[in-house]
Motif scaffolding. Structure first.
Motif, mmCIF file in Angstrom:
data_model
loop_
_atom_site.group_PDB
_atom_site.id
_atom_site.type_symbol
_atom_site.label_atom_id
_atom_site.label_comp_id
_atom_site.label_asym_id
_atom_site.label_seq_id
_atom_site.Cartn_x
_atom_site.Cartn_y
_atom_site.Cartn_z
ATOM 1 N N ALA A 27 0.812 -1.217 0.000
ATOM 2 C CA ALA A 27 0.000 0.000 0.000
ATOM 3 C C ALA A 27 0.847 1.268 0.000
ATOM 4 O O ALA A 27 0.416 2.305 -0.504
ATOM 5 N N ASN A 28 2.039 1.212 0.570
ATOM 6 C CA ASN A 28 2.886 2.403 0.690
ATOM 7 C C ASN A 28 4.344 2.099 0.347
ATOM 8 O O ASN A 28 5.242 2.365 1.144
ATOM 9 N N PRO A 29 4.618 1.559 -0.812
ATOM 10 C CA PRO A 29 5.998 1.182 -1.133
ATOM 11 C C PRO A 29 6.912 2.398 -1.237
ATOM 12 O O PRO A 29 6.586 3.366 -1.912
ATOM 13 N N GLY A 30 8.024 2.332 -0.517
ATOM 14 C CA GLY A 30 9.021 3.399 -0.613
ATOM 15 C C GLY A 30 8.691 4.655 0.178
ATOM 16 O O GLY A 30 9.459 5.605 0.185
ATOM 17 N N ARG A 31 7.573 4.653 0.859
ATOM 18 C CA ARG A 31 7.160 5.858 1.597
ATOM 19 C C ARG A 31 7.952 5.943 2.901
ATOM 20 O O ARG A 31 8.072 4.969 3.637
ATOM 21 N N LYS A 32 8.496 7.126 3.198
ATOM 22 C CA LYS A 32 9.327 7.342 4.390
ATOM 23 C C LYS A 32 8.439 7.670 5.587
ATOM 24 O O LYS A 32 7.430 8.360 5.471
ATOM 25 N N PHE A 33 8.844 7.170 6.754
ATOM 26 C CA PHE A 33 8.154 7.506 8.000
ATOM 27 C C PHE A 33 9.168 7.508 9.133
ATOM 28 O O PHE A 33 10.291 7.027 8.989
ATOM 29 N N ARG A 34 8.772 8.060 10.244
ATOM 30 C CA ARG A 34 9.624 8.118 11.436
ATOM 31 C C ARG A 34 8.894 7.486 12.595
ATOM 32 O O ARG A 34 7.675 7.586 12.706
ATOM 33 N N LYS A 35 9.681 6.845 13.484
ATOM 34 C CA LYS A 35 9.106 6.290 14.702
ATOM 35 C C LYS A 35 10.119 6.405 15.818
ATOM 36 O O LYS A 35 11.302 6.677 15.582
ATOM 37 N N CYS A 36 9.666 6.173 17.030
ATOM 38 C CA CYS A 36 10.490 6.348 18.223
ATOM 39 C C CYS A 36 11.787 5.553 18.099
ATOM 40 O O CYS A 36 11.792 4.404 17.665
ATOM 41 N N ALA A 37 12.886 6.182 18.499
ATOM 42 C CA ALA A 37 14.200 5.553 18.406
ATOM 43 C C ALA A 37 14.489 4.649 19.597
ATOM 44 O O ALA A 37 15.435 3.856 19.557
ATOM 45 N N ASN A 38 13.685 4.738 20.642
ATOM 46 C CA ASN A 38 13.910 3.939 21.847
ATOM 47 C C ASN A 38 13.412 2.517 21.587
ATOM 48 O O ASN A 38 12.217 2.262 21.524
ATOM 49 N N GLN A 63 1.134 6.191 -6.825
ATOM 50 C CA GLN A 63 0.788 5.626 -8.129
ATOM 51 C C GLN A 63 2.032 5.500 -9.010
ATOM 52 O O GLN A 63 2.249 4.485 -9.667
ATOM 53 N N LEU A 64 2.859 6.552 -8.996
ATOM 54 C CA LEU A 64 4.110 6.509 -9.766
ATOM 55 C C LEU A 64 5.029 5.415 -9.251
ATOM 56 O O LEU A 64 5.688 4.721 -10.038
ATOM 57 N N ARG A 65 5.087 5.240 -7.936
ATOM 58 C CA ARG A 65 5.913 4.166 -7.360
ATOM 59 C C ARG A 65 5.417 2.804 -7.817
ATOM 60 O O ARG A 65 6.209 1.919 -8.164
ATOM 61 N N LEU A 66 4.077 2.627 -7.805
ATOM 62 C CA LEU A 66 3.515 1.356 -8.256
ATOM 63 C C LEU A 66 3.809 1.117 -9.735
ATOM 64 O O LEU A 66 4.143 -0.002 -10.137
ATOM 65 N N GLU A 67 3.690 2.161 -10.550
ATOM 66 C CA GLU A 67 3.988 2.032 -11.978
ATOM 67 C C GLU A 67 5.459 1.692 -12.194
ATOM 68 O O GLU A 67 5.798 0.902 -13.076
ATOM 69 N N LEU A 68 6.327 2.302 -11.390
ATOM 70 C CA LEU A 68 7.757 2.010 -11.488
ATOM 71 C C LEU A 68 8.020 0.547 -11.146
ATOM 72 O O LEU A 68 8.775 -0.142 -11.840
ATOM 73 N N GLU A 69 7.395 0.054 -10.094
ATOM 74 C CA GLU A 69 7.563 -1.351 -9.708
ATOM 75 C C GLU A 69 7.041 -2.271 -10.808
ATOM 76 O O GLU A 69 7.650 -3.287 -11.121
ATOM 77 N N ALA A 70 5.896 -1.900 -11.413
ATOM 78 C CA ALA A 70 5.348 -2.713 -12.506
ATOM 79 C C ALA A 70 6.296 -2.713 -13.698
ATOM 80 O O ALA A 70 6.505 -3.749 -14.338
ATOM 81 N N ALA A 71 6.883 -1.552 -14.000
ATOM 82 C CA ALA A 71 7.835 -1.463 -15.117
ATOM 83 C C ALA A 71 9.064 -2.323 -14.831
ATOM 84 O O ALA A 71 9.567 -3.013 -15.721
ATOM 85 N N LYS A 72 9.522 -2.293 -13.577
ATOM 86 C CA LYS A 72 10.668 -3.136 -13.211
ATOM 87 C C LYS A 72 10.310 -4.604 -13.401
ATOM 88 O O LYS A 72 11.121 -5.390 -13.880
ATOM 89 N N GLY A 73 9.081 -4.966 -13.033
ATOM 90 C CA GLY A 73 8.630 -6.346 -13.225
ATOM 91 C C GLY A 73 8.601 -6.720 -14.690
ATOM 92 O O GLY A 73 9.006 -7.814 -15.071
#
Length: 141
Positions: A27-38, A63-73
């Motif tokens: 659902a969120n390929p390549g999407r950056k997020f942050r979480k607690c470092a502890n 959508q562009l990420r998904l298309e890129l993954e499909a193109a790689k496939g």
């Protein structure tokens, strides 16, 4: 999810700089997020890094990420197909080489048989000449 860098621009509820990760979910390929470092006692802090983008922009990026993954496939499938063609080509080359070797073997065998036939013809001609010679000699005596 892969671990990335620590950012000091934001802090989590424990006051630590949260770690950055990259989502590897469908659902969120390549999407950056942050979480607690502890790692021992997480405060539960979690936030997408792209929250500053509009929902439309996030959808377009995903959508562009998904298309890129499909193109790689597709490229992987083409490479696989190309590899299969190369394997088949190499197999056909081996068959052609085997047929050429067989053709050369048969050609050599045919030449040897032709030489034997020629020798037999010469022998028959010589035998006939001897018989004619003996007959002539017998008639002249």
């Amino acid at each position: 999810m892969s671990e990335g860098s620590i950012s000091s621009s934001r802090t989590c509820h424990c006051g630590l700089a949260p770690r950055q990760f990259t989502s590897k979910t469908p659902a969120n390929p390549g999407r950056k997020f942050r979480k607690c470092a502890n790692r021992d006692k997480s405060c539960g802090y979690w936030k997408w890094d792209d929250d500053d983008f509009s929902d439309g922009a996030v959808i377009a990026i995903n959508q562009l990420r998904l298309e890129l993954e499909a193109a790689k496939g597709s490229i992987n499938v083409l490479n696989m197909t190309l590899d299969q063609v190369k394997i088949e080509r190499d197999g056909l080359k081996e068959k052609v080489e085997a047929w050429e070797a067989m053709k050369n073997f048969e050609a050599n065998k045919a030449m040897k048989l032709e030489e034997k036939v020629l020798k037999l013809k010469m022998g028959i001609i010589m035998l006939c000449a001897l018989i004619v010679g003996f007959e002539f000699a017998a008639m002249t005596k």
